[in-house]
Design a protein around this motif. Structure first.
Motif, mmCIF file in Angstrom:
data_model
loop_
_atom_site.group_PDB
_atom_site.id
_atom_site.type_symbol
_atom_site.label_atom_id
_atom_site.label_comp_id
_atom_site.label_asym_id
_atom_site.label_seq_id
_atom_site.Cartn_x
_atom_site.Cartn_y
_atom_site.Cartn_z
ATOM 1 N N LEU B 89 -25.718 5.026 -27.799
ATOM 2 C CA LEU B 89 -25.280 4.569 -26.723
ATOM 3 C C LEU B 89 -25.815 3.202 -26.412
ATOM 4 C CD1 LEU B 89 -26.018 7.316 -23.817
ATOM 5 C CD2 LEU B 89 -23.812 6.176 -24.781
ATOM 6 N N VAL B 90 -27.050 2.662 -26.962
ATOM 7 C CA VAL B 90 -27.679 1.458 -26.844
ATOM 8 C C VAL B 90 -26.849 0.235 -27.482
ATOM 9 C CG1 VAL B 90 -29.311 1.205 -28.870
ATOM 10 C CG2 VAL B 90 -29.928 0.454 -26.306
ATOM 11 N N LEU B 91 -26.126 0.695 -28.357
ATOM 12 C CA LEU B 91 -25.265 -0.307 -29.401
ATOM 13 C C LEU B 91 -24.221 -0.555 -28.672
ATOM 14 C CD1 LEU B 91 -25.951 1.174 -32.910
ATOM 15 C CD2 LEU B 91 -27.110 -0.787 -31.835
ATOM 16 N N ILE B 92 -23.711 0.456 -27.483
ATOM 17 C CA ILE B 92 -22.376 0.038 -26.862
ATOM 18 C C ILE B 92 -22.565 -1.014 -26.011
ATOM 19 C CG2 ILE B 92 -20.432 1.141 -25.324
ATOM 20 C CD1 ILE B 92 -21.468 3.800 -26.773
ATOM 21 N N PRO B 93 -21.625 -2.180 -26.135
ATOM 22 C CA PRO B 93 -21.708 -3.133 -25.293
ATOM 23 C C PRO B 93 -21.448 -2.628 -23.666
ATOM 24 C CG PRO B 93 -20.287 -3.842 -27.085
ATOM 25 C CD PRO B 93 -20.742 -2.241 -27.066
ATOM 26 N N GLY B 94 -22.354 -3.036 -22.823
ATOM 27 C CA GLY B 94 -22.080 -2.729 -21.385
ATOM 28 C C GLY B 94 -23.249 -1.453 -20.962
ATOM 29 N N GLU B 98 -28.548 -6.354 -23.305
ATOM 30 C CA GLU B 98 -28.820 -7.251 -24.513
ATOM 31 C C GLU B 98 -29.715 -8.316 -24.200
ATOM 32 O OE1 GLU B 98 -25.380 -8.178 -26.603
ATOM 33 O OE2 GLU B 98 -26.384 -10.012 -27.746
ATOM 34 N N VAL B 99 -30.931 -8.506 -25.042
ATOM 35 C CA VAL B 99 -31.734 -9.460 -24.650
ATOM 36 C C VAL B 99 -32.030 -10.389 -25.827
ATOM 37 C CG1 VAL B 99 -34.108 -9.965 -23.748
ATOM 38 C CG2 VAL B 99 -33.096 -8.170 -22.857
ATOM 39 N N ASN B 100 -31.598 -11.705 -25.947
ATOM 40 C CA ASN B 100 -31.919 -12.614 -26.969
ATOM 41 C C ASN B 100 -31.052 -12.026 -28.109
ATOM 42 O OD1 ASN B 100 -33.613 -14.179 -25.440
ATOM 43 N ND2 ASN B 100 -35.328 -13.321 -26.237
ATOM 44 N N GLY B 101 -30.034 -11.340 -28.016
ATOM 45 C CA GLY B 101 -29.220 -11.062 -29.005
ATOM 46 C C GLY B 101 -29.439 -9.500 -29.623
ATOM 47 N N ALA B 102 -30.450 -8.928 -29.132
ATOM 48 C CA ALA B 102 -30.775 -7.452 -29.620
ATOM 49 C C ALA B 102 -30.406 -6.694 -28.529
ATOM 50 C CB ALA B 102 -32.473 -7.481 -29.882
ATOM 51 N N LYS B 103 -29.818 -5.624 -28.757
ATOM 52 C CA LYS B 103 -29.392 -4.416 -27.988
ATOM 53 C C LYS B 103 -30.442 -3.273 -28.205
ATOM 54 C CE LYS B 103 -24.568 -5.265 -28.070
ATOM 55 N NZ LYS B 103 -24.342 -5.707 -29.634
ATOM 56 N N ARG B 104 -31.437 -3.436 -27.291
ATOM 57 C CA ARG B 104 -32.677 -2.482 -27.433
ATOM 58 C C ARG B 104 -32.906 -1.562 -26.378
ATOM 59 N NH1 ARG B 104 -36.994 -6.383 -30.427
ATOM 60 N NH2 ARG B 104 -35.665 -7.200 -32.215
ATOM 61 N N TRP B 105 -32.404 -1.920 -25.247
ATOM 62 C CA TRP B 105 -32.864 -1.360 -23.897
ATOM 63 C C TRP B 105 -31.773 -0.505 -23.535
ATOM 64 C CZ3 TRP B 105 -34.415 -6.100 -25.634
ATOM 65 C CH2 TRP B 105 -35.882 -6.087 -25.919
ATOM 66 N N PRO B 115 -34.724 3.655 -26.985
ATOM 67 C CA PRO B 115 -34.443 4.808 -27.625
ATOM 68 C C PRO B 115 -35.237 4.659 -28.888
ATOM 69 C CG PRO B 115 -32.475 4.109 -26.675
ATOM 70 C CD PRO B 115 -33.459 2.749 -26.476
ATOM 71 N N ALA B 116 -35.312 3.474 -29.600
ATOM 72 C CA ALA B 116 -36.058 3.515 -30.805
ATOM 73 C C ALA B 116 -37.435 4.012 -30.800
ATOM 74 C CB ALA B 116 -35.980 2.126 -31.401
ATOM 75 N N GLU B 117 -38.046 3.935 -29.719
ATOM 76 C CA GLU B 117 -39.432 4.272 -29.563
ATOM 77 C C GLU B 117 -39.443 5.862 -29.631
ATOM 78 O OE1 GLU B 117 -42.115 2.996 -29.524
ATOM 79 O OE2 GLU B 117 -41.589 0.847 -29.780
ATOM 80 N N LEU B 118 -38.415 6.363 -29.085
ATOM 81 C CA LEU B 118 -38.423 7.764 -29.015
ATOM 82 C C LEU B 118 -38.110 8.291 -30.481
ATOM 83 C CD1 LEU B 118 -38.066 10.716 -27.536
ATOM 84 C CD2 LEU B 118 -35.404 9.957 -27.172
ATOM 85 N N ALA B 119 -37.289 7.533 -31.044
ATOM 86 C CA ALA B 119 -36.820 7.881 -32.568
ATOM 87 C C ALA B 119 -38.292 8.120 -33.442
ATOM 88 C CB ALA B 119 -36.095 6.788 -33.222
ATOM 89 N N VAL B 161 -29.748 -1.978 -36.820
ATOM 90 C CA VAL B 161 -28.503 -3.056 -36.342
ATOM 91 C C VAL B 161 -28.768 -3.263 -34.988
ATOM 92 C CG1 VAL B 161 -26.731 -1.833 -37.915
ATOM 93 C CG2 VAL B 161 -27.148 -0.877 -35.903
ATOM 94 N N GLU B 162 -29.586 -2.913 -34.244
ATOM 95 C CA GLU B 162 -29.829 -3.301 -32.817
ATOM 96 C C GLU B 162 -30.162 -4.833 -32.638
ATOM 97 O OE1 GLU B 162 -32.969 -1.189 -30.881
ATOM 98 O OE2 GLU B 162 -31.868 0.662 -31.099
#
Lengths: 605, 374
Positions: B89-94, B98-105, B115-119, B161-162
């Protein structure tokens, strides 16, 4: 399942490695931290102290303001401010003393400014004196090396090119307040930035102000920038085009002259404000330079309230102008027949009070049309009694009185249209029937703004089509260079029949153009004008004041006039209020005529 | 070991975590107030958020400590499914922010979640569960080692890939350490390392900014205003702290000189303001916490509990060591937060849930222990 013993042996075999790994890792971290902090500490501390990297905001270039014809009204000119960077001051006392001598500001004042500056980021310049002259700039620059921490900031200052004209509409700029800072969530402002504080400068601030830039600079030991290594350029604000026509504005301002009051002219076809004047004006050039506390206090405590935009904030009883509302309600509700004559003998006994007509001898037998043309009070007393206060309020509200018009200017007032329930809840009193008579002729509790009156007459001229007035015509996008025009905003049709408006318009035409009309003096050769005079009593309820007092200006009546033209194909609507001007017909009406003629002459040619 | 000792560890574990979190909130405020004032006109911008997460985290820790840790095994599949879903989900635009080119939140009103923290937690449970279940089979490449590493690899790829290289690396390393402890063959691990080496090399030197990090790591003073800037500012902060520090709130480096002062480089600010004494105390707190984690892992009998507690200990320990190593210039910058201290809600929450699981293991595993005897 495996044997427990073997399992444990396996752990015993591998766990020590892990533990050893962790112990070594922590040991290395300890040594490294100790090395950096204890052994190299002094060296790094020294470097840190000479660390002169700063992040400073760069003020964006504020968008320009033009009138509808592209005449430049507000632009930016360079100005110089003297500032201290407190962290860089070497010898504070001596510096203050020297600076005090150079720019003519007392040491005490400088100290006060330093003390007053709180809650800001480190190395932020503290303004000591604004708008210093070229000679002072030269003096400071010549002594630059003796004055570490003292700097001359070159900034853009707002200049309004037509002096005080349209000062209320345009507004002024000043430093952003803490409250305003708290209300902005993004980083498009920073402490110390100048923002719009009134008029369109305020409503359209976000469009005008642009986006601040930031620069990271290295400064020398004196606090002067020696190297720039990162710059985030500011984005220029967008230009806006106002709906006003500066030529018409000038006519309005000149016509109002030294009187207090307001003039609003509206394009009836679009709701565009063509001119908006409020007197007395204030000096927005001076305000944008930042005035000192004393001048500011004098301004806000001035009994003439020059900071008030009377056009949208001034609350006036509409006087006889309100008869338009009473007449509309009478026609719609058929409480009086159109040709029903009322005998006017110069007054009406109602209860224990005698309600006078403005014309001592009376108007004789008048029906609705003549009652409007001659502004007969007695007719409208009777019309009011027949309608009741709530009946009149119903139509006043339909015609847009009693609530803000929604113009794109800050702090517009709504006025007041009294009803029985309003009085009960606001005053905790029963409505008195006698008050209904006063309401019928726009006195008593009725309060309106000149803006509302202009929209009232504009709506009547349009036979019920309402617009939301606006002061901005379009925005020029700085990126594309395109001018986006705001389309007119129609806010629906008043629930009043078309024929009713035709009757009203015929009567309003008569006010100016028929024999005995109260505004016969402003008949125009250029176009047929329709209008309604009004005289709002300032001391209606205190008739026992001594004569010498009554002659004082502050007890004279307010003069009002609303008008539209041409009657057959309306283009412009005007409302004029002259405080303590006396009679609407002789003081306010000529002002409206000048504006109407000025506008229609230009439009036609 | 008696039940009372376990209870003692349980309490001190709780107290240490709360102390670390409190230090984190304090340092977040100290290091971010002025930056927040300038950028958001609110000096408490970051403080408020970290405090909210701190309260959520403590509540979560207490709740988790009262849930039998075996429930995590029972509900593993839904948890794993959720984790993968969120990572996609976090990778899907919208959807992903996206902050500074990274989709992490993923954003939930004012709070954002990574989500990466949960992982991290999910993978620890996954690996611990497999080691406990497969026992000896873990030594077998095709039936043990390879399948485990494939699932880990897939998750790591999603995070890569985030891109969030720091977290991806953390998860990979936790898994490798766990497998090592669980008895995986060393040559399997080395083979994996050999296979990943070219990939890793490519990753470090391909992206320009990462290559800059590498050269800055080797000699930051070569380019002090660009690639070497951050680490130099970190040195200056730590160095000017000296023995006893400049005092809380008195640090100068955080005033715009040191980027990411309230996140990855918060240890520098702590070093500047509380000096060597403060820095060593913090390192000691981490050492005690990790030590307790090892004791729990060593003393539990249930294999799942053992590897679970070990995994959580490694998670906290690895990140703490890596973060401090980066801030002190021992390793190139990689974007790994300091557990419990760095600003960042998801990281704080997951670490606290981890601590809660450790406490749960003490409670439920320790309870069994009383009847038997070691």
């Amino acid at each position: 399942m495996l044997d427990k013993q073997e399992d444990l042996k396996d752990i015993q075999g591998r766990f020590p490695f892990l533990i050893a790994f962790v112990v070594i890792a922590f040991f290395v971290l300890l040594i490294r931290t100790g090395y950096l902090q204890l052994i190299k500490g002094g060296h790094f501390k020294e470097l840190s102290e000479s660390n002169r990297l700063r992040s400073l905001p760069i003020e964006p270039y504020r968008g320009l303001i033009f009138d509808r014809n592209g005449e430049l009204l507000a632009h930016n000119v360079p100005a110089f401010h003297l500032s201290f960077i407190l962290e860089d001051l070497k010898d504070k006392a001596t510096t203050i003393k020297k600076v005090s001598g150079f720019v003519g500001i007392s040491e005490k004042e400088i100290n006060e400014k330093i003390k007053a500056k709180k809650n800001t980021y480190p190395f932020a310049p503290v303004r000591i004196k604004e708008n210093i002259g070229a000679k002072e700039v030269a003096l400071i620059e010549a002594h630059r090396l003796d004055l570490p921490g003292v700097m001359v900031e070159a900034v853009a200052r707002r200049e309004y090119r037509h002096g005080n004209m349209a000062a209320h509409l345009l507004g002024y700029l000043s430093e952003i307040t803490q409250g305003q800072l708290d209300n902005v969530v993004n980083d498009t402002v920073y402490p110390g930035m100048t923002v719009g504080q009134n008029g369109v400068e305020k409503t359209y601030d976000e469009i005008l102000r642009g986006i601040p830039g930031y620069k990271e600079v290295e400064v020398d030991a004196y606090g002067h920038e020696v190297r720039l290594f990162n710059i985030d350029r500011p984005v220029r604000g967008n230009d806006i085009y106002l709906t006003i026509d500066m030529n018409l504005q000038k006519i309005a301002e000149d016509a109002l002259g030294n009187e207090s009051g307001a003039v609003v002219a509206v394009d009836t076809t679009s709701g565009d404000i063509l001119a908006m004047a409020s007197h007395p004006p204030y000096d927005h050039n001076l305000l944008s330079k930042r005035v000192n506390v004393k001048d500011w206090e004098a301004l806000i405590n001035d009994p003439a309230t020059p900071l008030n935009n009377r056009a949208i904030q001034g609350l006036y009883p509409p006087g006889s102008v309100y008869k338009i509302v009473t007449a509309a309600a009478t026609i719609e509700r058929e409480t009086l027949e159109l040709d029903e004559n009322i005998q006017c003998k110069g007054g009406l006994q109602f209860g224990r009070r005698y309600f006078r007509d403005w014309k001592a001898g009376g108007h004789g037998n008048v029906a609705l049309h003549r009652a409007i043309v001659e502004s007969c009070d007695v007719y409208f007393y009777k019309a009011g009694i027949a309608l009741g206060v709530d009946g009149m309020a119903d139509y006043a509200l339909r015609l847009g009185l009693g609530s803000p018009t929604g113009i794109d200017l800050p702090s517009e007032k709504g006025g007041l249209i009294p009803t029985k329930s309003w009085k009960l809840s606001a005053r905790k009193q029963e409505w008195l029937e006698g008050e209904t008579l006063s309401v019928a002729i726009g006195q008593s509790y009725v309060l309106t703004t000149p803006m509302q009156l202009a929209m009232l007459i504009s709506t009547v001229a349009n036979s019920g089509l309402k617009h939301r007035p606006k002061s901005v015509f379009g925005i020029k996008d700085q990126k594309t260079g395109e001018l986006y025009r705001f389309p007119p905003v129609e806010t629906g049709r008043v629930e009043i029949r078309e024929e009713t408006f035709q009757i009203l318009k015929a009567a309003l035409r008569g006010v100016v153009n028929e024999q005995g009309g109260t505004a016969g003096g402003v008949r125009s050769k250029i176009a047929e004008i329709g209008g309604k005079t009004g005289t709002a009593q300032v001391i209606a309820l205190k008739p026992n004041l001594p004569k010498e007092l009554l002659n004082q200006k502050r007890f004279k009546d307010h003069a009002l006039f609303v008008a539209f033209a041409p009657v057959s194909d309306p283009r412009i609507a005007v409302s004029v209020v002259v405080e303590h001007g006396g009679k609407g017909s002789s003081v306010a009406a000529p002002i409206a005529k000048k504006i109407i003629e000025g506008y229609l002459k230009n439009v036609k040619s | 070991m008696t039940a009372t000792t376990f209870k003692g560890i349980n309490y001190s574990l709780f107290i240490i975590v709360v102390i670390l979190t409190a230090i984190g909130i304090l340092m977040t405020y100290s290091s971010s107030a002025i930056f927040a004032m300038q950028r958001y006109n609110d000096p408490f911008f970051f403080l408020k958020r970290q405090m909210i997460w701190g309260v959520i985290g403590i509540a979560a820790m207490i709740i988790v400590s009262r849930i039998d840790y075996r429930e995590w095994e029972r509900f593993f599949l839904p948890l794993f499914g959720l984790t993968i879903l969120l990572l996609i989900l976090v990778l899907i635009p919208g959807i992903g922010r996206e902050v500074n080119g990274a989709k992490r939140w993923l954003r939930f009103s004012a709070l954002s979640f990574q989500p990466a923290e949960l992982a991290k937690l999910t993978i620890i449970i996954y690996v611990a569960r497999l080691i406990a279940k497969k026992e000896e089979k873990i030594k077998d490449f095709m039936n043990g080692f390879f399948p485990v590493m494939s699932v880990v690899g897939l998750t790591v790829m999603l995070i890569m890939v985030e891109p969030d290289v720091g977290t991806a690396m953390t998860i990979g390393m936790i898994s490798v350490f766990l497998l090592f402890a669980g008895g995986a063959r060393l040559n399997h691990i080395m083979l994996l390392g050999l296979l990943l080496a070219p990939l890793l090399y490519n990753f470090i030197f391909n992206a320009k900014y990462r290559a800059g990090r590498w050269s800055a790591y080797l000699d930051p003073w070569k380019d002090p205003l660009n690639s070497g800037y951050q680490i130099i500012q970190s040195y200056l902060a730590l160095g000017s702290g000296g023995i006893s520090g400049a005092g809380l709130g008195e640090g100068k480096q955080k005033l715009f000189f040191l980027p990411e002062a309230h996140t990855d480089f918060i240890f520098s600010v702590l070093g500047e303001e509380t000096g060597f004494i403060g820095a060593v105390s913090l390192i000691a707190l981490f050492a005690i916490l990790i030590g307790m984690g090892f004791i729990i892992a060593l003393r539990t009998e249930d294999p799942f509990a053992r590897y679970l507690s070990l995994g959580i200990t490694i998670m906290i320990g690895f990140q703490a060591v890596m973060n401090i190593a980066v801030v002190t210039g021992l390793l190139p910058t990689k974007g790994i937060p300091l557990p419990f201290i760095s600003f960042g809600g998801s990281s704080l929450l997951i670490n606290m849930i981890g601590a809660g699981i450790l406490m749960s293991i003490l409670k439920y595993e320790g309870g069994q222990r009383r009847s038997k005897k070691v």
